[in-house]
Design an enzyme around this catalytic site. Sequence first.
Site, PDB file in Angstrom:
ATOM      1  N   PHE A   1      20.257 -10.763 -15.294  1.00 19.33           N
ATOM      2  CA  PHE A   1      20.723 -11.985 -15.942  1.00 19.33           C
ATOM      3  C   PHE A   1      19.943 -12.172 -17.228  1.00 19.33           C
ATOM      4  CE2 PHE A   1      23.094 -15.983 -14.880  1.00 19.33           C
ATOM      5  CZ  PHE A   1      24.115 -15.381 -14.182  1.00 19.33           C
TER       6      PHE A   1
ATOM      7  N   GLN B   1      21.280 -26.594 -24.178  1.00 21.83           N
ATOM      8  CA  GLN B   1      21.608 -25.163 -24.148  1.00 21.83           C
ATOM      9  C   GLN B   1      23.069 -24.883 -24.482  1.00 21.83           C
ATOM     10  OE1 GLN B   1      21.583 -22.620 -20.338  1.00 21.83           O
ATOM     11  NE2 GLN B   1      19.938 -21.822 -21.602  1.00 21.83           N
TER      12      GLN B   1
ATOM     13  N   HIS C   1      25.756 -21.919 -24.237  1.00 17.93           N
ATOM     14  CA  HIS C   1      25.988 -20.637 -23.575  1.00 17.93           C
ATOM     15  C   HIS C   1      26.787 -19.795 -24.566  1.00 17.93           C
ATOM     16  CE1 HIS C   1      27.335 -17.688 -20.693  1.00 17.93           C
ATOM     17  NE2 HIS C   1      26.611 -18.236 -19.738  1.00 17.93           N
TER      18      HIS C   1
ATOM     19  N   LEU D   1      33.654 -21.410 -18.900  1.00 20.92           N
ATOM     20  CA  LEU D   1      32.550 -20.457 -18.993  1.00 20.92           C
ATOM     21  C   LEU D   1      32.955 -19.076 -18.521  1.00 20.92           C
ATOM     22  CD1 LEU D   1      29.362 -20.205 -19.305  1.00 20.92           C
ATOM     23  CD2 LEU D   1      29.360 -20.326 -16.828  1.00 20.92           C
TER      24      LEU D   1
ATOM     25  N   GLU E   1      27.501 -15.290 -17.292  1.00 22.61           N
ATOM     26  CA  GLU E   1      26.565 -14.289 -17.789  1.00 22.61           C
ATOM     27  C   GLU E   1      26.602 -13.026 -16.934  1.00 22.61           C
ATOM     28  OE1 GLU E   1      23.291 -16.095 -19.746  1.00 22.61           O
ATOM     29  OE2 GLU E   1      21.972 -15.090 -18.331  1.00 22.61           O
TER      30      GLU E   1
ATOM     31  N   ARG F   1      19.878 -17.123 -23.811  1.00 15.70           N
ATOM     32  CA  ARG F   1      21.105 -17.752 -24.313  1.00 15.70           C
ATOM     33  C   ARG F   1      20.945 -18.393 -25.683  1.00 15.70           C
ATOM     34  NH1 ARG F   1      22.899 -20.507 -18.563  1.00 15.70           N
ATOM     35  NH2 ARG F   1      23.453 -18.515 -17.644  1.00 15.70           N
TER      36      ARG F   1
ATOM     37  N   HIS G   1      26.310 -26.126 -22.603  1.00 17.70           N
ATOM     38  CA  HIS G   1      26.324 -25.720 -21.205  1.00 17.70           C
ATOM     39  C   HIS G   1      25.360 -26.502 -20.321  1.00 17.70           C
ATOM     40  CE1 HIS G   1      27.034 -23.082 -17.887  1.00 17.70           C
ATOM     41  NE2 HIS G   1      25.832 -22.570 -17.886  1.00 17.70           N
TER      42      HIS G   1
ATOM     43  N   ARG H   1      16.569 -22.843 -20.794  1.00 17.88           N
ATOM     44  CA  ARG H   1      16.611 -22.428 -19.383  1.00 17.88           C
ATOM     45  C   ARG H   1      17.119 -20.997 -19.270  1.00 17.88           C
ATOM     46  NH1 ARG H   1      20.937 -22.271 -15.271  1.00 17.88           N
ATOM     47  NH2 ARG H   1      22.389 -22.860 -16.904  1.00 17.88           N
TER      48      ARG H   1
HETATM   49  C1  LIG Z   1      30.549 -23.642 -15.449  1.00 19.43           C
HETATM   50  C2  LIG Z   1      29.102 -23.617 -15.050  1.00 19.43           C
HETATM   51  C3  LIG Z   1      28.557 -22.465 -14.511  1.00 19.43           C
HETATM   52  C4  LIG Z   1      27.220 -22.442 -14.128  1.00 19.43           C
HETATM   53  N1  LIG Z   1      26.707 -21.301 -13.595  1.00 19.43           N
HETATM   54  C5  LIG Z   1      25.422 -21.273 -13.178  1.00 19.43           C
HETATM   55  C6  LIG Z   1      24.878 -20.112 -12.546  1.00 19.43           C
HETATM   56  O1  LIG Z   1      25.553 -19.124 -12.321  1.00 19.43           O
HETATM   57  N2  LIG Z   1      23.579 -20.148 -12.157  1.00 19.43           N
HETATM   58  C7  LIG Z   1      22.773 -21.234 -12.357  1.00 19.43           C
HETATM   59  O2  LIG Z   1      21.605 -21.208 -11.978  1.00 19.43           O
HETATM   60  N3  LIG Z   1      23.285 -22.358 -12.944  1.00 19.43           N
HETATM   61  C8  LIG Z   1      24.566 -22.404 -13.349  1.00 19.43           C
HETATM   62  N4  LIG Z   1      25.069 -23.541 -13.940  1.00 19.43           N
HETATM   63  C9  LIG Z   1      24.230 -24.736 -13.993  1.00 19.43           C
HETATM   64  C10 LIG Z   1      24.207 -25.412 -12.633  1.00 19.43           C
HETATM   65  O3  LIG Z   1      25.390 -25.134 -11.944  1.00 19.43           O
HETATM   66  C11 LIG Z   1      24.032 -26.926 -12.742  1.00 19.43           C
HETATM   67  O4  LIG Z   1      22.921 -27.231 -13.526  1.00 19.43           O
HETATM   68  C12 LIG Z   1      23.848 -27.535 -11.361  1.00 19.43           C
HETATM   69  O5  LIG Z   1      24.876 -27.127 -10.490  1.00 19.43           O
HETATM   70  C13 LIG Z   1      23.784 -29.050 -11.397  1.00 19.43           C
HETATM   71  O6  LIG Z   1      23.690 -29.509 -10.071  1.00 19.43           O
HETATM   72  P1  LIG Z   1      23.302 -31.017  -9.755  1.00 19.43           P
HETATM   73  O7  LIG Z   1      23.225 -31.129  -8.268  1.00 19.43           O
HETATM   74  O8  LIG Z   1      22.114 -31.411 -10.542  1.00 19.43           O
HETATM   75  O9  LIG Z   1      24.529 -31.870 -10.313  1.00 19.43           O
HETATM   76  P2  LIG Z   1      26.121 -31.736 -10.116  1.00 19.43           P
HETATM   77  O10 LIG Z   1      26.516 -30.588  -9.284  1.00 19.43           O
HETATM   78  O11 LIG Z   1      26.692 -31.852 -11.476  1.00 19.43           O
HETATM   79  O12 LIG Z   1      26.456 -33.060  -9.282  1.00 19.43           O
HETATM   80  C14 LIG Z   1      26.313 -34.349  -9.835  1.00 19.43           C
HETATM   81  C15 LIG Z   1      26.719 -35.368  -8.793  1.00 19.43           C
HETATM   82  O13 LIG Z   1      26.384 -36.668  -9.264  1.00 19.43           O
HETATM   83  C16 LIG Z   1      27.446 -37.559  -8.986  1.00 19.43           C
HETATM   84  N5  LIG Z   1      27.387 -38.656  -9.972  1.00 19.43           N
HETATM   85  C17 LIG Z   1      27.185 -38.550 -11.311  1.00 19.43           C
HETATM   86  N6  LIG Z   1      27.183 -39.786 -11.862  1.00 19.43           N
HETATM   87  C18 LIG Z   1      27.364 -40.680 -10.857  1.00 19.43           C
HETATM   88  C19 LIG Z   1      27.463 -42.098 -10.796  1.00 19.43           C
HETATM   89  N7  LIG Z   1      27.378 -42.878 -11.879  1.00 19.43           N
HETATM   90  N8  LIG Z   1      27.669 -42.674  -9.574  1.00 19.43           N
HETATM   91  C20 LIG Z   1      27.799 -41.918  -8.447  1.00 19.43           C
HETATM   92  N9  LIG Z   1      27.709 -40.561  -8.474  1.00 19.43           N
HETATM   93  C21 LIG Z   1      27.490 -39.963  -9.654  1.00 19.43           C
HETATM   94  C22 LIG Z   1      28.702 -36.707  -9.063  1.00 19.43           C
HETATM   95  O14 LIG Z   1      29.728 -37.280  -8.299  1.00 19.43           O
HETATM   96  C23 LIG Z   1      28.205 -35.384  -8.465  1.00 19.43           C
HETATM   97  O15 LIG Z   1      28.343 -35.407  -7.064  1.00 19.43           O
HETATM   98  C24 LIG Z   1      26.410 -23.586 -14.323  1.00 19.43           C
HETATM   99  C25 LIG Z   1      26.953 -24.738 -14.860  1.00 19.43           C
HETATM  100  C26 LIG Z   1      28.292 -24.745 -15.251  1.00 19.43           C
HETATM  101  C27 LIG Z   1      28.825 -25.984 -15.903  1.00 19.43           C
END
Ligand SMILES: Cc1cc2nc3c(=O)[nH]c(=O)nc-3n(C[C@H](O)[C@H](O)[C@H](O)COP(=O)(O)OP(=O)(O)OC[C@H]3O[C@@H](n4cnc5c(N)ncnc54)[C@H](O)[C@@H]3O)c2cc1C
Length: 590
Positions: A120, A234, A236, A246, A249, A294, A362, A397
């Site tokens: 990666f 960041q 991507h 996306l 990677e 990235r 991203h 990151r």
């Molecule tokens: C397309 C894509 C591909 C990615 N691929 C990778 C990868 O391969 N490897 C890697 O390490 N990282 C990757 N990332 C980054 C990583 O996936 C994210 O940083 C991570 O999943 C975020 O997880 P989280 O639990 O912090 O938030 P999220 O999964 O975004 O969840 C946020 C939660 O908060 C809730 N929420 C938000 N605001 C409110 C509110 N006001 N009231 C109530 N609920 C609320 C939402 O309902 C949701 O349940 C990727 C990101 C993207 C966008």
Amino acid sequence: MAQKQYSKHDVLVIGGGGAGLRAAIAIAETNPSLSVAMVSKVYPMRSHTVAAEGGAAAVINDNDSLDNHCMDTIAGGDWLPDQDAVELFVREAKDEMVQLEHWGCPWSREPDGRIAVRPFGGMTIERTWFAADKTGFHMLHTLFQTFLKHDKVTSYNEWFATTLLVEDGRCQGVAALELQSGRIEIIAANAVILCTGGAGRVFPFTTNGAIKTGDGMALAYRAGVPLKDMEFVQYHPTGLPGTGILITEATRGEGGIMTNKDGYRYLQDYDLGTPLDVTDPDHPVKKSMELGPRDRLSQAFVKELERGRTIPGQYGDVVHLDIRHLGEKKIDEKIPFVRELVTKYVGIDPVYTPIPVRPVVHYMMGGIDTNNYGATSLPGLFAAGETACVSINGANRLGSNSLTELLVFGARVGKAAAQFAMDHPKLDLTAIEKQGEDEQERIARDFIRKGKGTERVATLRKEMQATMEAGAGIYRSETGLIETCNKLAELRERFSDVLIEDRTLTFNTELTSALELDFMIDVALAIAHSALARTESRGSHQRTDHPERNDEQFLNHSLAFQSDGAPRVDYKDVVITRWPPGERVYGRKK
Ligand SMILES: Cc1cc2nc3c(=O)[nH]c(=O)nc-3n(C[C@H](O)[C@H](O)[C@H](O)COP(=O)(O)OP(=O)(O)OC[C@H]3O[C@@H](n4cnc5c(N)ncnc54)[C@H](O)[C@@H]3O)c2cc1C
């Protein structure tokens, strides 16, 4: 409020993504008698974590070491990660990943049964675990089904947190809008954890789902907690033009190459700042310059654009990501989702045609300032996942560290919040009930009943996104940032005249869009002002007027505090343990 309405729990998790679910499981495991509530504005399986494709990093093979993972993370983050946090992160990563497998996550394997890992970006050794190219989907499923096994969990799905309830200098719950009924209710809790994800939607072109609007960051900021390192956004390097979808990677990890309009692998002309000066010609970094960090790859795109070597397209200029040489069999086995996405959204088959790509917003390296247990400066308030900044990501990151971060820091924050709730059993329910009434009045007064406003949510949002891209994009300067800061101040002002035409109570998406925009303007202000104040270039923050890194003045984290008018930006030291700052050197340079 006509009628007393509140519910009470020991610990409240806001957000049902990877971080929120891992935290909730940790609370239940710490003390099964604690009542845990999860508030999520969408059903947990629709959280952005589900979209992650590529993989999650953890040291597993003998050719690797914890120190290597630390070094890659620290150098990749341009020496801004806190090294104590990075050390514990890499140490706890493997156990979390194995734990996830025991809960049912189908990690891809080598034919001999060992865990398969792929290279990666910025990782000098292959250590990215994956479940084909639907890693986030499988991780989230595994966590969700494990979460559901616990008895004392209550889910508030499709509830939208609008404000934190703070009394006696302590966070004691939230006010949340039930989307189906339009009712504001108080959810009291002895400890609250924000796991609300990132804020890519403050920019116009992003891989982030529509729900990633920085709500949790703004909630904490409004309660007086600083936002850390917000200037580091960041890009991507490989998003699909038009949609911003996306292309993982992993595509480059599996051998995809990037070419310009002449079919030339242009990355060989750039300093990609990979930490090791690798001498082995067969080393993946040496063989595949596409696996540089990235930030450097996205910056190289801009340089190619300036040199007129990109390819004009319907949605702006692109370069090509070419995987034709991998062959249909490998593509279908290792990155089938990439083929599916490109076929569906671009109308070409990448087995035969190169994929048009361009840099796309991203990930937010910055977020709510926490310690290594996810605690913020406000007692009773914790944060983890993309909304938090511990920091292990520093100025950039490394791909695949984030999914692992959700597990390691989700587990840590869950334990810490459970302990806090047990140690602080009392709440001032009368006072927070009053705050809930005030919140209901605020929403009715400032949003719903207004009707007289003139400013449309969509117009303000578009203007905000445009100014962020113009002034706070891949390259920044004082003039551009000042313009962006001024424009954001104007938008903040205009927002007070926002028009909500829809007065219905049920699933009022015009209202939720306005609430999200309100949060995003705060986040955008924190990004732009922190970027203006950092007069150096580091990682993803590149100032054309200050092109060098300046460790003397800026080897520190920015902290943006909400204040009257513009945010106040302060700083705190980066924790250095064993790796003194060095140059991000790469073998090839022209
Ligand atoms: C397309 C894509 C591909 C990615 N691929 C990778 C990868 O391969 N490897 C890697 O390490 N990282 C990757 N990332 C980054 C990583 O996936 C994210 O940083 C991570 O999943 C975020 O997880 P989280 O639990 O912090 O938030 P999220 O999964 O975004 O969840 C946020 C939660 O908060 C809730 N929420 C938000 N605001 C409110 C509110 N006001 N009231 C109530 N609920 C609320 C939402 O309902 C949701 O349940 C990727 C990101 C993207 C966008």
